[in-house]
Design an enzyme around this catalytic site. Structure first.
Site, short mmCIF file in Angstrom:
data_model
loop_
_atom_site.label_atom_id
_atom_site.label_comp_id
_atom_site.label_asym_id
_atom_site.label_seq_id
_atom_site.Cartn_x
_atom_site.Cartn_y
_atom_site.Cartn_z
N ASP A 198 2.06 1.15 -5.28
CA ASP A 198 3.08 1.02 -4.25
C ASP A 198 4.44 1.25 -4.92
OD1 ASP A 198 5.07 0.07 -2.61
OD2 ASP A 198 4.09 -1.82 -2.12
N CYS A 361 8.65 -11.16 1.91
CA CYS A 361 7.28 -10.66 2.18
C CYS A 361 6.43 -10.73 0.92
CB CYS A 361 7.30 -9.23 2.71
SG CYS A 361 8.09 -9.07 4.29
C1 PLP Z 1 7.12 -3.28 -2.72
C2 PLP Z 1 7.13 -2.97 -1.26
N1 PLP Z 1 6.01 -2.51 -0.69
C3 PLP Z 1 5.97 -2.19 0.61
C4 PLP Z 1 7.06 -2.36 1.43
C5 PLP Z 1 6.95 -1.99 2.87
O1 PLP Z 1 7.74 -0.86 3.13
P1 PLP Z 1 7.95 -0.36 4.62
O2 PLP Z 1 8.43 -1.54 5.40
O3 PLP Z 1 8.98 0.72 4.49
O4 PLP Z 1 6.65 0.14 5.10
C6 PLP Z 1 8.24 -2.86 0.89
C7 PLP Z 1 9.41 -3.11 1.74
O5 PLP Z 1 10.26 -3.91 1.43
C8 PLP Z 1 8.27 -3.17 -0.48
O6 PLP Z 1 9.37 -3.66 -1.05
#
Ligand code: PLP
Length: 403
Positions: A198, A361
């Site tokens: 990710d 999150c």
């Molecule tokens: C490490 C990470 N993964 C995934 C996401 C999710 O991204 P999105 O909301 O653009 O799908 C975020 C968003 O803050 C993130 O920081």
């Protein structure tokens, strides 16, 4: 030459005030700001060649299709993917992860093991839990250390012939930790496991080379790298994307349709059902050009200076604790003793300073530290030391008011 005044001129929003104070934008981890050139690309699309793509023979449709496919090639080059069709344009990181997770429902078997790092955003935890529930696979966690790094010894010990997938972020959104993804990928490959990285928080700071990393899947969102919201990418190795079934059925992802049987289109269209975010994709390409024109070495240099300066100044405040001190990007996650992060964030906002407060999150990280959340200041290349001074003064003010 990196000219910070000139760069700040590119971002119209940096001129605005919040509660009568000049905006200090330190919530870049949640979303980055948008340069004028990207805003112009959006206006240009809707003003001059708004049309659906891949379908029309008329001029507008062809112009839009060409620009959209040009953007895919820009993204391919930026990430150094071997083929442009290995870049699937999605709605963002969350969407990209869900495409892979749902696809593995037809590949994994009961008892297969999935490793996920303790540093993940919920979007790289929940889809895998849903997958495990569906197929009876087992989710295991690569634990973290007190400094915000992963315990690599345990990781190596967890890998075995049952391990089929490993998920890890390149950079943690909550702490900024830069994970040793090359080591993670190489070790996983030795036991035959595939790796999804990710890159949502890495791509604003680092230019990843997916071939050099030998990563199986790499995902990111445009809105964290000066592009618009609602668009992102899923990179996957050709042979692995071909193994996955389509995520959604609909227009554009088919080769032939009869009521008896449908055959699917090849890559990338197999995963791009329906009308995509055409304008967003084109603007993503422009954002990538913009960041490359500044240069990722220059971006890293500016952000490293901001991180070092911000850490030094914030550490001087008695009762302030920083979470995550290992090798990291320009993120400072902190708390003030005896104060809820939300209250600090509210006062900072009144002083014109935008930070993120809460669990970001990433509730398992907060649980590890036994805290409800943190105050997260995340810096971008267009931020300045003067803005950090304003943050430090505002934090002191908040501390005086709240403690
Ligand atoms: C490490 C990470 N993964 C995934 C996401 C999710 O991204 P999105 O909301 O653009 O799908 C975020 C968003 O803050 C993130 O920081």
């Amino acid at each position: 030459m990196f000219n910070i005044e000139k760069i700040r001129e590119d971002f119209p929003i940096l001129k605005r005030e919040v509660h009568g104070k000049p905006l200090v934008y330190f919530d870049n981890g949640a979303t980055s700001q948008t340069p004028q050139i990207v805003i112009d690309a959006i206006v240009d699309y809707y003003s001059n060649y708004n049309a659906n793509i891949h379908r029309g023979v008329h001029t507008l449709s062809q112009e839009a299709t060409d620009k959209y496919e040009e953007a895919r090639i820009k993204i391919q080059k930026h990430f150094n993917a071997k083929n442009s069709y290995e870049i699937i344009l999605t709605a963002g990181t969350t969407h990209s992860i869900n495409i892979v997770a749902s696809g593995y429902a037809s590949i994994l078997k009961k008892g297969d093991e999935i490793l996920v790092s303790a540093l993940e955003h919920h979007s790289n935890i929940v889809p895998w839990q849903m997958l495990c529930e569906k197929v009876g696979a087992i989710l295991k966690v690569i634990p973290m250390e007190n400094d915000g790094s992963l315990n690599m010894e345990t990781y190596h010990g967890l890998l075995n012939s049952q391990t089929k997938l490993v998920f890890c972020n390149h950079v943690s959104n909550a702490l900024g930790t830069i994970n040793p993804i090359k080591e993670i990928i190489d070790a996983a490959h030795k036991v035959g496991a595939k790796v999804l990285v990710d890159g949502a928080q890495a791509c604003p700071h680092i230019k990843p080379d997916v071939q050099e990393l030998d990563v199986d899947y790499y995902v990111a969102s445009a809105h964290k790298m000066c592009g618009p919201t609602g668009v992102g990418l899923l990179y996957g190795k050709e042979e692995l994307l071909n193994l996955l079934p389509p995520y959604q059925g609909g227009g554009e992802m088919i080769e032939t349709v009869t009521f008896e049987k449908t055959t699917y289109a090849g890559l990338p269209h197999k995963f791009e059902a329906g009308t995509p975010n055409i304008c967003g994709g084109i603007a993503f390409g422009v954002a990538i050009d913009y960041m490359n024109a500044i240069g990722f070495d220059e971006i890293a240099k500016q952000e490293e200076e901001l991180l070092a300066y911000g850490t030094k100044e914030l550490e001087k405040i008695e009762g302030l604790k920083i979470y995550g001190t290992s090798h990291k990007t320009s993120v400072i996650s902190f708390n003030i003793e005896g104060v809820h992060p939300y209250d600090v964030g509210t006062i900072l906002d009144k002083l014109g300073i935008a930070v993120r407060t809460g669990h970001h999150c990433a509730q398992p990280i907060m649980d590890y530290f036994c805290i409800p959340g943190t105050i997260r200041a995340s810096f971008a290349f267009y931020n300045t030391k003067e803005e950090i001074d304003q943050l430090v003064n505002a934090v002191k003010k908040a501390q005086m008011m709240l403690v």
